[in-house]
Design a protein around this motif. Structure first.
Motif, short mmCIF file in Angstrom:
data_model
loop_
_atom_site.label_atom_id
_atom_site.label_comp_id
_atom_site.label_asym_id
_atom_site.label_seq_id
_atom_site.Cartn_x
_atom_site.Cartn_y
_atom_site.Cartn_z
N UNK A 1 -12.19 13.52 0.04
CA UNK A 1 -10.93 13.67 0.76
C UNK A 1 -11.20 14.10 2.20
N UNK A 2 -12.06 15.10 2.38
CA UNK A 2 -12.38 15.58 3.72
C UNK A 2 -13.04 14.50 4.57
N UNK A 3 -13.91 13.72 3.96
CA UNK A 3 -14.58 12.65 4.69
C UNK A 3 -13.58 11.60 5.17
N UNK B 1 2.79 1.50 -0.07
CA UNK B 1 1.59 1.76 -0.86
C UNK B 1 0.98 3.08 -0.43
N UNK B 2 0.40 3.77 -1.39
CA UNK B 2 -0.28 5.03 -1.08
C UNK B 2 -1.61 4.74 -0.41
N UNK B 3 -1.95 5.58 0.55
CA UNK B 3 -3.25 5.45 1.19
C UNK B 3 -4.32 6.01 0.26
N UNK B 4 -5.56 5.75 0.57
CA UNK B 4 -6.66 6.25 -0.25
C UNK B 4 -6.66 7.78 -0.30
N UNK B 5 -6.33 8.41 0.81
CA UNK B 5 -6.27 9.88 0.87
C UNK B 5 -5.18 10.39 -0.07
N UNK C 1 -12.57 10.65 9.09
CA UNK C 1 -12.63 9.26 9.55
C UNK C 1 -11.28 8.82 10.09
N UNK C 2 -10.21 9.28 9.46
CA UNK C 2 -8.86 8.92 9.90
C UNK C 2 -8.53 9.59 11.25
#
Length: 60
Positions: free
Chosen positions: A50-52, A7-11, A56-57
């Motif tokens: 995306x940057x946020x 599955x694709x990550x949110x990013x 966080x990651x």
């Protein structure tokens, strides 16, 4: 090949959507300026999200 069913990550989803919007923006830039500007604004609104998520990651 092993990432086929991953599955694709949110990013990754946001980055994919950003690329899609930028492609549409480019294609519309010579046809419909108003719609082109709307697509560009939508793409630019994704950048802070995306940057946020990337920050966080990195922390985790």
């Amino acid at each position: 090949m092993f990432n086929l069913f991953r599955k694709k990550s949110e990013i990754e989803k946001l980055e994919s959507n950003f690329k899609k919007l930028m492609k549409e923006w480019y294609e519309l830039s010579s046809i419909n300026r108003k719609l082109s500007d709307e697509k560009y604004a939508m793409a630019q609104a994704l950048i802070p999200k995306i940057e946020q998520l990337k920050k966080a990651h990195e922390i985790n």
